[in-house]
Design an enzyme around this catalytic site. Structure first.
Site, PDB file in Angstrom:
ATOM      1  N   ASP A 214      -7.650  -2.805   2.806  1.00 44.67           N
ATOM      2  CA  ASP A 214      -8.597  -1.881   2.175  1.00 44.67           C
ATOM      3  C   ASP A 214      -9.981  -2.514   2.237  1.00 44.67           C
ATOM      4  OD1 ASP A 214      -9.726   0.254   0.578  1.00 44.67           O
ATOM      5  OD2 ASP A 214      -7.703   0.587  -0.180  1.00 44.67           O
ATOM      6  N   HIS A 259      -4.775  12.643   3.761  1.00 45.39           N
ATOM      7  CA  HIS A 259      -5.389  13.849   3.183  1.00 45.39           C
ATOM      8  C   HIS A 259      -6.885  13.671   2.916  1.00 45.39           C
ATOM      9  CE1 HIS A 259      -5.244  13.234  -1.503  1.00 45.39           C
ATOM     10  NE2 HIS A 259      -5.554  12.110  -0.895  1.00 45.39           N
TER      11      HIS A 259
END
Length: 349
Positions: A214, A259
């Site tokens: 991340d 998404h």
């Protein structure tokens, strides 16, 4: 006659209007409730009212609030079932409010803060523009795309990261129940933020090494989470960008990542995962699946959330299949997790 006069007349001063009018009035004022819940979370009302409860003056003193306004707020909370009072002077918590307690297992406090936060709230206010233009409204509302804005706003970024961690914490054990990891050595949580999913899997599988990829600013939280779960010796945080490169592993986990992005960006992420997979490796995609038109549920509303905030969207299984094919991956199984989230298992084509 105003809407609210109509409300009172239809209610007969005692009951809420019924039928479509009442339902529509509830929808129109729904954002008021969102902000009551967010404010209750911000002011730690659940913590203050837990146990013996508190007076508005006591809550005001604890949070440096105006006492009169505190009473009015607690009265509104009581009308929503978020508090209770027998004398109108002392307020106690309810099971509903207890879901926002900061120390409650599975607390929803961080999610409540994010749901009503500026970075969430303002783009939603421009939903009509998102529909007109076909593009997200974070730049118009905030001055930058959502993830750029969060990177430059440490306070809001912390709220977002905590909310994603809270959501994962609620799902992690449910997902772990259906994720098969026999023989897996390294699992990479791609875009895994605080790493709760992979760390939960590591606790269930003592031989598993976990990696989170991340943005670098998330690293301290991921390391702290690993320490709290006792898996530091098998955990690594990698600061980087999944559009550039993904660490190698036997399994790549993508939970609520795709998404956030448009189709081309998703294909790029998936190709990077495919490229970094060890032989016989798998990619596990965990997402909501949009059902046929008219099916009640969270998915179509979450899709509008993505429309307002990002270039992403919620997708049907068929739409996901098109992305996987473009990325050189084949969907082999679709597994229900017992929640609204499905686990899609992919292997290289």
């Amino acid at each position: 006659m105003t809407l609210f006069e109509h409300d009172f007349v239809a209610a007969g001063s005692a009951e809420q209007p019924e039928g479509d009018t009442g339902r529509m009035l509830q929808m129109m004022t729904g954002y008021w409730v969102t902000q009551v819940v967010r404010t209750a979370a911000e002011l730690r009302i659940a913590d203050h009212l837990h146990g013996d409860g508190a007076t508005p003056a006591e809550v005001a003193a604890a949070e440096s609030l105006d006492p009169g306004s505190s009473f009015r707020f607690l009265r509104a909370c009581a009308s929503l079932g978020l508090a209770a009072s027998t004398d109108g002077k002392r307020f106690t918590s309810t099971p509903l409010l207890d879901t926002l307690r900061s120390d409650a297992p599975g607390s929803l406090r961080d999610l409540a803060l994010w749901g009503g936060a500026e970075s969430h709230w303002l783009p939603w206010g421009r939903l009509a523009d998102a529909i007109r233009t076909g593009g997200p409204q974070t730049e118009a509302a905030l001055g930058a795309p959502i993830f750029d804005w969060l990177a430059a706003a440490p306070g809001e970024s912390e709220i977002f990261t905590n909310a994603m961690t809270a959501m994962t914490r609620g799902l992690a054990h449910t997902l772990a129940d259906v994720i098969e990891l026999e023989g897996v050595r390294v699992a990479v949580d791609v875009g895994g933020a605080g790493g709760n999913l992979v760390q939960t899997l590591m606790r269930r599988h003592p031989g598993l090494t976990g990696v989170v990829l991340d943005l670098p600013h998330v690293g301290p939280e991921a390391d702290a989470s690993a320490a709290s779960l006792g898996v530091t010796d098998r955990f690594t945080f990698v600061g980087g960008d999944f559009f550039d490169e993904v660490p190698s592993g036997d399994v790549h986990l993508l939970k609520f990542v795709l998404h956030d992005w448009d189709d081309d960006a998703c294909v790029r992420i998936l190709r990077n995962c495919r490229r970094a997979l060890d032989p016989d490796g798998r990619v596990l995609v965990m997402e909501l699946l949009v059902d046929k038109v008219g099916t009640p549920g969270l998915e179509p509303l979450m899709d509008l959330n993505m429309m307002a905030l990002s270039t992403g969207r919620e997708r049907s299984l068929e739409e996901f299949g098109d992305l996987f094919e473009r990325a050189g991956l084949t969907l082999t199984t679709t597994t229900s997790s017992g929640s609204r989230v499905s686990v899609l298992t992919l292997r290289p084509s």
